[in-house]
Design a protein around this motif. Structure first.
Motif, PDB file in Angstrom:
ATOM      1  N   HIS A 964       0.792  -1.375  -0.009  1.00 53.39           N
ATOM      2  CA  HIS A 964       0.033  -0.060   0.070  1.00 53.39           C
ATOM      3  C   HIS A 964       0.747   1.033   0.070  1.00 53.39           C
ATOM      4  N   GLU A1069       0.788   6.211  -7.446  1.00 55.13           N
ATOM      5  CA  GLU A1069       0.010   4.878  -7.462  1.00 55.13           C
ATOM      6  C   GLU A1069       0.782   4.174  -6.086  1.00 55.13           C
ATOM      7  N   SER A1073      -3.415   0.341  -5.575  1.00 56.48           N
ATOM      8  CA  SER A1073      -4.240   0.783  -6.479  1.00 56.48           C
ATOM      9  C   SER A1073      -4.082   0.420  -7.691  1.00 56.48           C
ATOM     10  N   LYS A1077      -7.061  -0.900 -10.255  1.00 54.00           N
ATOM     11  CA  LYS A1077      -7.418  -0.352 -11.653  1.00 54.00           C
ATOM     12  C   LYS A1077      -7.172  -1.418 -12.634  1.00 54.00           C
ATOM     13  N   ILE A1132      -9.374   3.305  -1.481  1.00 56.66           N
ATOM     14  CA  ILE A1132      -9.212   3.408  -2.710  1.00 56.66           C
ATOM     15  C   ILE A1132     -10.260   3.060  -3.690  1.00 56.66           C
TER      16      ILE A1132
END
Length: 1864
Positions: A964, A1069, A1073, A1077, A1132
């Motif tokens: 993270h 990022e 994340s 995505k 997120i």
């Protein structure tokens, strides 16, 4: 001269007289006489071919007895307890793994069959090199496996032998053996060229003498003892060997022997054996010194002067020396100079045995000598002496082998001997202790390899001091070394010997230096410009050499290092491995980087090290660290195995394509099942060990650098790669990541148990493809689980197989392709155990990985778990052994995390060269990291290394905390052209975007500060720094050479334009994340994950699925392991949820969407096309199978009027036009004509005949249909007029012509042009166009003719059929008139020409002998008979195909093939050319009472055949074919009715002959009363009694021996049984008539029950007006319809028989009692177990040539035993199988090949391999009996074979036909 006088006397008498003399107490005169006699008889100056000497010896030994009797007597004293039968190559023997102690154990067939091996793991095998039976030898096999004879030790209670029995043998044999030796000495010439020929000649001349010795050994133990005494007695040898002083010849002969001995150049081994100081130990202890091997101190030796008198030796030695003074090493020589005085002494043979062996070697092991030496082995004293002698000559054997031109044969013979000696542990140990066997073997192997060393070019080819074997030398290419290596492996399998070896340090060191000769051999250099001109195939030799010479001895040693007590051995081996490796690194000048563009797949030293490490940790509880070297050495050790892994990837990325196909071959062999456990597995294990002990960052960087993808790992969208082309980047990156996944997840050596390994191997092979049992056995590596023999405590192969797989029995596909029994993975295996990583590791072909994935997705679809395209599933791993925990640090190191982050980013941004596979592997690595956490105690020391770390990409090394962590800015180097280079400085407003990163600092608008925070990443610099650090940590002086760490100083290859600029990218990022995505990207939804999705996660459904599932699984796992991550994810998801377009520039996004959509559409289009194609194909198949314009049954239903006008239309399959067949342009039916004897092979009984499998069983062909008809015709021709005979029977039972069609039609002119085009077609076809063969243009069925279709209407219908209700009498008259009409010759037209051509084709189809049955061949009568028999054959065969009756009614598969309608018209047209002479027309005899028999009496010819003897169906066909076509149905019916009357009368006559005289009398009287009642002519009793009384007029008819008939009539006849018998007699006629009616008039056939068949057919034919109720009560007599008085007509029929005076009663009875019923044709009944056939037939002598055939075969139709391909049985250039197929099956033969268990079909000039009907327990064929497992009959297959034979479909179903050129 006493000898002279003895020589003249009778041999037997002399022998007896001498024996008596020798038995006296004072036997000196006898001895003297015998000596002189022998001196004269065995004079070596006589030619060896003189047999006189041998005869004398036989007589003398027998001492006046006959030699045969003597042999018998001696045998009765045989005290041997061993079998010891010796066999040569190709002998069939057995091996039982359950009973064997040594893996080489073998048994002869007799001992095997007499022992009890039920349920054992045994197999039959064909001996390659020869062998001997071990039955009775408890050193080699368990006593429970001994056969009955050797278990009882019958030898031990044999009476002791009388002294005088073998007295003469003891006196004569020494001289006899000497004479053989003298011939051998004399014959040996030391020349190089003529040697081979002359040696063979000498041996041929000595053949009888050596055979005689062999005979003696077979007399049993008593004689062997005598021979042993003679062969090993040193005194005898001394006295005889030199020859007497005055004998000049003997002296010269002895000198020859001495010079031969000198030339053998045998020295130091011999010296050693005598206990001289072993010179092996020189320098063995000193590290590097150990490479200098046996250096002889004698200086004279260097200039190569060797023994005079051996020109070839000296020159050879010299040039080898000159060319190979490599490095500082001298040659190891086993031959010393003449100055060395000990050579003559040391090699002075002390007994006959030694000299015999010496000559055996010199003559390159002649088979007879070998057999003799081995036959003696059951004698224990001999065995020990012989083994010593063999060991003493070992070096000499090796030298002879190397020089030999026939090294293959010689190798086999050597092993034939050595395996008998060294498989015995006690003997091997004894030799090791007494004769230094191990030293000799290792030294000899070393010496052998020394002859072909070259300088190694690995690494530094200028200064390299390392030497390797040259793989292109004959020694390696031809595997010449294998006999020596196999002996070595054999003795290492004995624990006591292996321990000796492992304890002897100097030996181990020698062995290591031997192994190092293979280290780095067969070096590949990558071709960068031109394609290599010559592809060398040396790699075969290299892989074989490493496997046989290095790996197998290693596995042998490892089996003895399994327990704690053997720890020391492992430590020693490991120590020497490391020492030798160090020497090797120094010799090749290796520092830290491997030379570019080079790879060798051969690192046996690394693999020895790895395997002993693994064993030590796994089995002996050793501590890994105690066996490991320092870090620097580990770094070196890791380089070359890693290089191989990278090169594998390069090869698959086509980077080595200019090196040719062989480099791919190497990559495949390296991972192939027989090699993988000795090659790739130890390599990967070694890399795992290195990875667990070296710095993880260093290791990871090394991997990416070796795989050449460092340049690709940048955030920039464009980059320059100095070493890879753009299209190679993706496969190389995939390769690197896959390698890391394998490295971190493979557990084969890291803690899996042997059972788990076996299971994993098995699952991975089964997932790729369903496998047969034997394929699976072959594909699974032998170690750690030997597949043979049961290892205690481990799961057997079979148990494991049944646990993971289901057996699919061999199914039968109608296309004829034979399926084998297969194993397929169980559902739970797919669900829980499918491991793609293991599959990737084990696939030789890349397509197998795809195959496994396809099967996996098919399983998921089928079980409904997942419908899309699944990703490889993630599999949980077994826990790591604690020693290897360090491996997990790889997954928790910053370098890997940076790579993962970069790749996730690149995939998300759609950079080039990313792929689904890359993402899949990245996710796999993340998941592995989450599943394998590093223990936390390591965390404390992290900060101290902190400052060395890459700036501040990540705070720590733990994957969980790094997941993270948000990366904000990254500094990248990009080409000026890249889009990033054009960007403006990042706007300061970007602070918001990063505020959710936990660790992110708030950014000010200050550009400088961003710069400081931007991350830099250079793998290369990092790796160099780490390397330096480690080196420094090891070298305490710490001369710190710090290399610059900034990436700006990257090494740039000269000549590349340095246009790189540094840019800063804003990323903002974290890995988390990016994962989320990517989840959106994959699911093409912006808000694919809602903020709360984690809470409603169902963990179960994540095991299988695609990338989306994988990401969800990873996020769930991470969230459950850390609440911080859970918060981040929710955070997120909440941020990403609003459908705001992401920061990426939308055009690419749109592009991606479009791309996906386009792909989807394309896929749908493709599916649609495929579906359309499939449906088209299906409809074609349906029409192709059902096209039936022939008998168009539909035409019947159209109503009469339509049919009359409409002509039948045909489609031509060539030009596609549709139209009628006309006289000018006829249309034809594609047909296959073939001769057939199927009908002739029918028998009376339903049981198939049994194949004989012993001498008492036989097959008699006399009861077959063909024979019966032949006999009948011959009988008739003896007594009756020939022309009449030829119309009274049918031929064609054997060799009849069968016509079948595929149903397709074509214009005959189209067909001609089609044939023309086939003739010009150069493609190799399976058929012969010149013989008129072709394949149907539409359905590709085999055909060879075209049958013209008659123009005009379809099946005659309408008014033509309409019954006119005329009286029968009128019809009879009409029929008569029709027969009188002469046949008109058809007008000359295309159609008639074609018809004639077809008739010619039909005649050419069968052989002449099947056509000419008349007295004068070629007569019209003969032709007439042949023509109507063709029709008969086709009708009969269709009946057979319908199951022998018409009960099933309607169409059948057979009817589809039938073209009887067309065939009838062609035949009819031909037969109308013959007219039946009205005087002899049988029609009149059927319908009128003819008077005037007296008128015939002047006829000097023979009489005609009586009506009662004639064949009624033949008459029917003759009538139909000779009347004008088309025939009205009413006329047809009329003919059938009249013929039925005759058939019924015949039935009565035949029945009456079966009665006993009493029954006949009773019947006669009871019937006479009924004659006058009404309807008497339809009463069985009346007619029967009339027949009896008429036939009784001639006394002879019933007069045959009454006993026989009473035998037949043991049962009492009831009216029911009489009725049944009559019906059975008439049924065949009714069936045939009905079938004919069906084909001529299209009447449908109605089905019925079997008991109702008679009445059904009678109604169908119009014999009965209606079906009686119930139908089975019909009375056969009620079908009769007489037009004249029944009794008169019957009287007339009978009078013809009784009037035959010259016919003996017996014959007339035979002709009367014909039985028209035949059962279906059957192939022979085979035994269930194939061994029964094999044992009886494979040694059986051929009946023709009396020899045992090399390839015996059996005809499955008649049981004939024939030689396949045997020149011995050729006649007129045709081999026996082809001849037999012509004779037995009219050119169709079905043969079982005894030695191969397969069936071949011969059809005319072609043949094909059909397959096997015998399968093993796993449903597999064993072609050529290679596996030798027990085989059992597969009933289904055999039925299919029989079915294809009966239905004549071999040509259609079997596809692979080839011409046999009469050579089978």
């Amino acid at each position: 001269m006493m000898a002279a006088s003895l020589l003249r006397r009778d041999k037997k008498a002399t022998a007896a007289h001498l024996k008596a003399d020798l038995n006296r107490t004072d036997n000196s005169s006898g001895v003297r006489q015998l000596q002189e006699l022998l001196e004269a008889v065995l004079n070596p100056e006589k030619p060896a071919t003189d047999t006189e000497a041998l005869d004398w010896c036989k007589c003398l030994i027998a001492g006046g007895q006959g030699f045969e009797e003597f042999c018998k007597t001696v045998r009765s004293y045989d005290n041997a307890t061993l079998c010891g039968l010796v066999w040569t190559a190709n002998f069939v023997a057995y091996r039982c793994r359950t009973c064997g102690i040594s893996p080489c154990m073998s048994l002869c067939a007799e001992c095997f069959n007499n022992g009890d091996h039920t349920g054992h793991d045994f197999n039959m095998f064909r001996s390659q090199a020869g062998g001997a039976c071990d039955c009775g030898d408890s050193n080699v096999m368990r006593e429970s496996g001994f056969c009955r004879r050797h278990r009882l030790r019958t030898g031990e209670n044999v009476p002791s032998i009388p002294r005088d029995l073998l007295l003469m043998s003891e006196m004569v044999l020494p001289r006899f053996i000497l004479s053989i030796i003298q011939y051998l000495r004399e014959g040996y010439i030391e020349l190089d060229t003529s040697t081979e020929r002359d040696l063979q000649k000498v041996l041929q001349q000595l053949e009888p003498q050596i055979s005689f010795l062999e005979e003696l050994t077979k007399m049993g133990g008593a004689m062997r003892t005598v021979l042993t005494k003679i062969l090993t007695n040193q005194q005898t040898f001394k006295e005889l060997s030199m020859g007497q002083e005055e004998n000049l010849y003997a002296k010269k002969n002895y000198d020859k022997y001495l010079s031969a001995l000198k030339n053998s150049g045998l020295v130091c081994v011999e010296g050693k054996a005598q206990g001289a100081t072993p010179d092996v130990t020189i320098g063995a202890e000193g590290g590097a010194g150990a490479m200098v091997l046996l250096v002889h101190c004698s200086p004279d030796n260097e200039n190569g002067t060797s023994v005079p008198g051996s020109p070839d030796d000296s020159s050879k030695e010299e040039d080898q020396d000159a060319g190979q003074s490599v490095g500082q090493r001298k040659r190891v020589k086993l031959s010393s100079s003449t100055k060395d005085p000990c050579i003559i002494e040391s090699l002075k043979h002390k007994c006959f045995l030694e000299e015999l062996l010496f000559w055996t070697i010199k003559y390159e092991f002649p088979q007879k000598m070998v057999t003799f030496l081995l036959n003696m082995l059951p004698d224990q004293d001999y065995k020990i002496t012989f083994t010593k002698t063999f060991v003493q000559h070992y070096a000499f054997i090796m030298k002879t082998l190397m020089k030999s031109h026939e090294s293959d044969t010689m190798s086999n013979r050597i092993v034939h001997i050595s395996v008998q000696l060294f498989s015995n542990e006690e003997l091997a140990r004894h030799m090791t202790e007494e004769c230094q066997l191990l030293d000799i073997m290792v030294t000899v192997l070393l010496y052998m390899m020394e002859s072909c060393l070259i300088k190694s070019e690995l690494q530094d080819d200028e200064n390299s001091r390392h030497v390797v074997v040259n793989c292109s030398e004959a020694l390696l290419k031809n595997n010449t070394y294998w006999p020596l290596v196999s002996d070595f492996i054999n003795i290492l399998s004995h624990q006591s010997v292996a321990k000796k070896f492992l304890e002897d340090h100097s030996l181990l060191m020698l062995w290591m230096s031997f192994v190092s000769f293979f280290q780095g051999m067969n070096l590949n250099k990558r071709e960068l410009n031109e394609h290599v001109e010559f592809e060398s195939q040396t790699y075969y030799a290299a892989f074989a050499a490493e496997l046989e010479a290095c790996a197998q001895p290693m596995w042998g040693l490892l089996t003895h290092c399994k327990v704690k007590e053997t720890q020391e051995y492992t430590k020693t081996v490991v120590r020497y491995c490391l020492e030798t490796l160090q020497i090797w690194f120094d010799a090749i000048g290796f520092i830290d980087e491997p030379a570019p563009n080079q790879v060798t797949f051969h690192l046996p030293l690394h693999r020895y090290y790895a395997m002993f490490l693994s064993k030590g940790v796994k089995c002996q509880g050793l501590d890994l660290d105690s066996l490991l070297p320092d870090q620097e050495m580990l770094m070196k050790i890791m380089v070359h195995p890693l290089q191989i892994q990278a090169c594998l990837s390069e090869i698959h990325s086509n980077m080595w394509v200019r090196n040719g196909l062989q480099i791919k071959g190497q990559a495949m062999t390296y991972v192939q099942s027989h090699f993988c456990n000795s090659m790739i597995d130890p390599d990967i294990y070694l890399l795992q060990v290195c990875a667990s002990r070296l710095d993880p960052d260093y290791f990871i960087s090394s991997v990416f650098e070796r795989f050449k993808v460092v340049d690709l790992l940048t955030m920039a969208s464009q980059h320059q790669n100095a070493v890879l082309d753009s299209e190679q980047e993706r496969p190389m990156l995939e390769g690197a990541l896959t390698f890391l996944v394998i490295l971190t997840s493979l557990r084969i050596h890291l803690g899996m148990t042997d059972d788990e390994i076996l299971r994993a191997e098995m699952v991975s092979q089964l997932c790729m493809n369903d496998r047969t049992h034997s394929a699976l056995l072959d594909l699974i590596p032998e170690n750690p689980n030997p597949k043979s023999g049961i290892v205690p405590g481990s799961c057997s192969f079979e148990e494991m197989l049944s646990a993971v797989a289901d057996f699919k029995a061999p199914v039968f596909e109608p296309g004829g392709s034979m399926q084998q029994g297969m194993y397929t993975p169980k559902a739970e295996v797919w669900e829980k155990e499918f491991d793609p990583i293991m599959v990737v590791l084990r696939t030789v072909y890349r397509r197998d990985v795809q195959s496994a994935m396809d099967r996996y997705s098919a399983f998921l679809k089928q079980s409904g778990m997942h419908t899309g395209n699944p990703w490889p599933p993630y599999k949980e791993r077994t826990p790591l052994h604690f020693c290897y925990k360090g491996l997990i640090r790889l997954l928790h190191c910053k370098t890997l995390h940076i790579v993962i982050f970069t790749l996730l980013y690149k995939i998300w941004m759609d950079h080039q060269n990313m792929s689904e596979h890359v993402l899949c592997m990245v996710l796999y690595l993340i998941e592995l990291g989450l599943d394998n956490q590093v223990e936390d105690n390591k965390e404390d020391e992290e900060p101290c290394i902190e400052e060395h770390c890459h700036d501040s990409w990540f705070p720590g090394t733990n994957l969980l905390s790094n997941l993270h962590h948000v990366i904000n800015f990254v500094r990248v180097r990009v080409p000026e052209t890249a889009p990033e280079a054009k960007r403006e400085a990042p706007p300061s407003t970007s602070t918001e975007a990063s505020s959710y990163g936990q660790n992110s600092r708030r950014l000010t608008g200050n550009w400088r500060e961003n710069l400081r925070e931007a991350q830099v990443f250079s793998l290369v610099a990092e790796r160099r720094r780490k390397f330096q650090e480690m080196i420094n940590r090891n070298n305490t002086e710490a001369s710190q050479v710090v290399r610059p760490k900034s990436s700006s100083t990257r090494w740039v290859p000269p000549g590349t334009p340095p246009q790189l600029v540094t840019e800063i990218l804003e990323i903002r990022e974290s890995m988390l994340s990016l994962l989320i995505k990517l989840h959106q990207k994959l699911s093409s939804k912006h808000n694919s994950l809602s903020a709360s999705w984690l809470d409603d996660m169902d963990t179960g459904r994540h095991a299988h699925g695609d990338g989306i599932t994988a990401i969800e699984r990873i996020l769930t796992k991470a969230a459950t392991r850390s609440c911080q991550i859970k918060r981040s994810i929710q955070d997120i998801c909440g941020k990403v949820c609003p459908p705001v377009p992401p920061k990426k520039n939308s055009p690419t996004d749109k592009k991606a969407m479009d791309k996906e959509e386009r792909r989807q559409r394309a896929r749908e289009r493709q599916q649609k096309l495929l579906a359309e194609f499939a449906s088209r194909q299906k409809s074609f198949m349906e029409t192709a199978m059902d096209v039936e314009p022939l008998d168009t049954e539909a035409a019947m239903d159209l109503g009469a009027s339509d049919v009359m006008e409409s002509e039948v239309l045909y489609d031509c399959v060539i030009c596609g036009q549709s139209g009628p067949s006309t006289e000018d342009r006829p249309i034809g039916l594609v047909v296959l004509l073939q001769a057939s004897s199927v009908l002739g092979h029918r028998c009376k009984s339903n049981e198939a005949k049994k194949l004989p499998t012993s001498d008492d069983e036989h097959i008699y062909p006399a009861d077959t249909c063909g024979v019966a008809h032949d006999v009948r015709l011959m009988l008739m021709q003896r007594f009756f007029k020939d022309s009449s005979c030829l119309q009274s029977v049918s031929i064609g039972w054997d060799g009849g012509v069968y016509v079948q069609t595929c149903g397709h039609t074509l214009h005959i002119d189209c067909h001609k042009s089609y044939m023309e085009s086939l003739r010009n077609d150069q493609v190799l076809q399976g058929f012969s166009v010149d013989k008129g063969e072709f394949t149907c243009p539409l359905c590709r069925q085999f055909a060879n003719s075209v049958l013209p279709c008659r123009p005009g209407r379809g099946t005659e219908a309408g008014t033509w059929h309409a019954p006119t209700n005329k009286k029968t009498r009128v019809l009879i008259k009409e029929v008569e008139d029709l027969q009188e009409k002469l046949g008109l010759f058809p007008t000359e037209s295309n159609l008639s020409k074609e018809m004639e051509l077809v008739i010619k084709d039909i005649k050419n189809t069968t052989q002449k002998k099947y056509m000419d049955y008349g007295k004068n061949p070629g007569s019209p009568d003969n032709d007439f008979l042949f023509m109507y028999s063709v029709a008969r054959t086709n009708l009969e065969l269709e009946l057979v195909h319908r199951g022998g009756n018409l009960c099933s009614g309607g169409a059948s598969a057979a009817a589809k093939r039938s073209c009887l309608n067309q065939l009838f018209h062609v035949l009819a047209m031909h037969m109308r050319l013959y007219s039946i002479d009205s005087a002899y027309n049988p029609w009149t005899k059927l319908t009128q009472i003819t008077q005037g028999r007296e008128a015939d009496s002047f006829d000097e010819e023979r009489p005609e055949v009586p009506m009662l003897f004639r064949d009624v169906p033949s008459l029917l066909i003759i009538f139909v074919l000779t009347m004008p076509q088309p025939l009205r149905k009413e006329h047809f019916t009329c003919v059938v009715k009249m013929l039925y009357n005759l058939q019924f009368t015949q039935a009565l006559a035949a029945l009456s002959a079966k009665f006993s005289p009493e029954e006949r009398q009773a019947c006669r009287t009871s019937g006479a009363l009924m004659k006058n009642t009404a309807n008497a002519d339809k009463s069985v009793e009346a007619l029967l009694s009339h027949v009896i009384s008429e036939l009784s007029k001639d006394k002879t008819v019933y007069k045959v021996n009454t006993e026989e008939t009473s035998m037949l009539s043991s049962s009492v006849w009831s009216p029911q049984s009489i009725e049944f018998s009559l019906q059975q007699f008439c049924l065949p006629f009714l069936r045939l008539s009905c079938l004919l009616q069906h084909h001529l008039y299209g009447d449908s056939l109605t089905g019925c029950l079997e008991e109702e068949e008679f009445s059904c057919l009678a109604v169908c034919l119009g014999l009965l007006p209606y079906t009686p109720q119930p139908p089975n009560t019909v009375d056969s007599a009620s079908c009769l319809e007489w037009v004249v008085s029944a009794f008169d007509l019957v009287t007339q029929f009978c009078a013809e028989v009784t009037g035959l005076s010259q016919l003996q009663a017996e014959q007339s009875l035979t002709l009367l009692v014909q039985d028209p019923l035949w059962k279906a044709p059957r192939l022979l009944q085979l035994p269930d177990n194939y061994n029964i056939i094999f044992q009886y037939y494979h040694r059986k002598a051929c009946t023709a040539c009396k020899k045992v055939p090399k390839d015996p075969a059996l005809c499955l139709v008649c049981g004939a035993f024939v030689c396949l391909k045997g020149v011995c049985c050729k006649q007129q250039g045709i081999c026996e199988c082809v001849l037999h197929s012509q004779h037995c099956g009219a050119a169709t033969g079905i043969f079982l090949l005894i030695n191969a268990s397969v069936i071949i079909i011969i059809r005319g000039h072609r043949f094909c391999l059909w397959g096997s009907v015998y399968l093993d327990a796993h449903g597999e064929e064993d072609r050529d009996l290679r596996r030798g497992k027990p085989l059992f009959l597969c009933e289904e297959r055999y039925r299919v074979l029989e079915q294809q034979w009966v239905s004549h479909t071999f040509d259609h179903i079997n596809k692979r036909w080839g011409p046999h050129y009469n050579g089978l």
